[in-house]
Design an enzyme around this catalytic site. Structure first.
Site, short mmCIF file in Angstrom:
data_model
loop_
_atom_site.label_atom_id
_atom_site.label_comp_id
_atom_site.label_asym_id
_atom_site.label_seq_id
_atom_site.Cartn_x
_atom_site.Cartn_y
_atom_site.Cartn_z
NE ARG A 1 -1.99 -1.58 3.61
CZ ARG A 1 -2.36 -1.72 4.87
NH1 ARG A 1 -3.48 -1.18 5.30
NH2 ARG A 1 -1.62 -2.40 5.73
CG ASP B 1 -4.11 -4.53 14.06
OD1 ASP B 1 -4.86 -5.12 14.85
OD2 ASP B 1 -4.52 -3.68 13.25
CB SER C 1 -11.71 -2.35 10.06
OG SER C 1 -10.78 -1.97 11.04
CD GLU D 1 -3.24 2.95 15.52
OE1 GLU D 1 -2.98 3.43 14.40
OE2 GLU D 1 -2.38 2.80 16.42
CB SER E 1 -18.74 -11.33 24.31
OG SER E 1 -17.44 -11.82 24.43
CG HIS F 1 -1.87 -1.01 15.18
ND1 HIS F 1 -3.22 -1.04 15.45
CD2 HIS F 1 -1.77 -0.85 13.83
CE1 HIS F 1 -3.91 -0.93 14.33
NE2 HIS F 1 -3.06 -0.80 13.32
CE1 TYR G 1 -5.02 2.49 10.32
CE2 TYR G 1 -3.89 2.12 8.24
CZ TYR G 1 -5.05 2.36 8.95
OH TYR G 1 -6.24 2.49 8.28
CG ASN H 1 1.15 -6.27 6.52
OD1 ASN H 1 1.25 -7.42 6.92
ND2 ASN H 1 1.97 -5.78 5.59
CB ILE H 2 -5.22 -8.52 6.46
CG1 ILE H 2 -4.88 -9.50 7.59
CG2 ILE H 2 -6.14 -9.19 5.44
CD1 ILE H 2 -6.07 -9.89 8.46
CG LEU I 1 -10.35 -1.87 18.67
CD1 LEU I 1 -8.85 -2.10 18.81
CD2 LEU I 1 -10.61 -0.95 17.47
CE LYS J 1 0.84 -2.44 9.54
NZ LYS J 1 -0.42 -2.59 10.34
#
Ligand SMILES: NC(=O)c1ccc[n+]([C@@H]2O[C@H](COP(=O)([O-])OP(=O)(O)OC[C@H]3O[C@@H](n4cnc5c(N)ncnc54)[C@H](O)[C@@H]3O)[C@@H](O)[C@H]2O)c1
Length: 352
Positions: free
Chosen positions: A17, A266, A134, A119, A216, A97, A95, A296-297, A236, A76
């Protein structure tokens, strides 16, 4: 004051990307900023250097020339070989994380970088710079999950005449989880959605995105995971290290050759047996279950992902260039003046 904006080529494994496409760069240039694009930055997403030149960018041969800009934008989190370019006052927008990256956090603090994370930005609502990726990661999770089931238990998600469909459990029905559920439903799988937020469960149920919903809890997760062919983790708590919702014993109860895809990896992962993998080596097997835990899908869909990311990032990049304290950047600043200033990150790293 910001006068130069740098756009880097990504160096994380398999990452194709780019943070800004040529039309976003044109917008930034039209606002009076000099934009330096690293040579080849957009090539793997289908954007040539010539396209960037044609909208008024300059092409820089080396990463160090881009890192020298006032404001640096990338996709990233900076990789260790890039930390040498950190310097006091550098404005970084990417990003990050950080809850899952203690060493990077320390490097940013030590070098007094002003680090703004995509994010955690929460203007005007939700997480608008996380959402586009996402969306992509969720759709991709259903595809890769279905793909690895062929090599694993040999289950086809849609089943066949006289054969039950495969069972998918999606943990966390936010943006990524919803898209994963839709992808799996699109393949005619039976999909159970799990969330702590009852309203999200209600919505997913009403809209027919899932075949069933479950609130959940450890007990409920143990029940649904033991019957699942594919578990997709997408829970998340913004900024914080992901809660470990699916435990080792839950994974051990799955049929051999089943698959888990932990999208939340991540942020540290919401499945206890997950550990980060890369696009070059995306899977490992543990307790007989195939784990796909790529951090990093969306990097494997660079054309779609770069356009989607760029459209979301460009307006906020302009806000950042104009005013570091813009209210439109609320939640984004993670490290400033050598300190972690985002509470959930600081708590996750034990430095609050
Ligand atoms: N691996 C990748 O390449 C990649 C790409 C994009 C996003 N992501 C990650 O995917 C994750 C999900 O992102 P998102 O944008 O969908 O977030 P989101 O905020 O839209 O959704 C998260 C959901 O998790 C739910 N949740 C929180 N705690 C839970 C619990 N204990 N049990 C069940 N559900 C719980 C929330 O209620 C919410 O519905 C994040 O970690 C994000 O960073 C990863």
């Amino acid at each position: 004051m910001v006068s130069t904006v740098g756009l880097l080529a990504e160096i994380k494994d398999g990452e194709r990307r780019v943070a800004l496409d040529p039309s976003a760069v044109a917008t930034v240039v039209s606002h009076g900023y000099r934009v330096k694009v690293q040579r080849g930055a957009g090539v793997r997403a289908g954007f040539s250097d010539e396209e960037y030149l044609s909208v008024g960018a300059e092409i820089a041969d080396e990463a160090k020339d881009v890192w020298a800009c006032d404001l640096v934008v990338k996709v990233k989190e900076p990789q260790p070989s890039e930390w040498q370019y950190f310097r006091p006052g550098l404005i970084l927008f990417a990003y990050l994380h950080l809850a899952a990256e203690p060493e990077l956090t320390k490097a940013l603090m030590d070098s007094q970088v002003e680090a703004y994370a995509f994010e955690t930005l929460s203007y005007p609502a939700g997480l608008p710079l996380l959402a586009p990726m996402s969306e992509v990661a969720g759709r991709a999770a259903a595809i890769v999950g279905a793909y690895y089931l062929a090599a694993g238990s040999g289950t086809l998600l849609g089943g066949a005449a006289g054969v039950l469909p495969g069972r998918v459990v999606v943990i966390g029905l936010g943006v990524a989880g919803t898209m994963a559920a839709r992808g799996a439903r699109g393949m005619d799988a039976e999909v159970v959605g799990v969330d702590v937020d009852l309203h999200r469960l209600y919505q997913a149920h009403q809209e027919g995105i899932v075949t069933a919903t479950v609130a959940s809890s450890d007990h409920a997760i143990s029940e649904v995971v033991s019957k699942a062919d594919l578990v997709i983790g997408a829970a998340l708590v913004p900024g914080a290290k992901a809660p470990k919702i699916v435990k080792k014993e839950h994974i051990a109860s799955m049929r051999p050759g089943s698959v888990v895809v932990d999208i939340a990896i991540d942020q540290g992962g919401c499945i206890e047996t997950a550990r980060p993998t890369s696009l070059s080596h995306p899977i490992f097997e543990e307790l007989g279950v195939i784990h796909y835990c790529v951090t990093n899908i969306p990097g494997q869909y660079p054309r779609t992902s770069s356009r989607a990311l760029s459209a979301a990032v460009a307006p906020r990049l302009l806000d950042l260039a104009q005013d570091l304290n813009s209210p439109k950047l609320v939640g984004s600043l993670n490290v400033s003046g050598g300190k972690v200033v985002y509470e959930a990150v600081a708590q996750s790293l034990g430095i609050s």
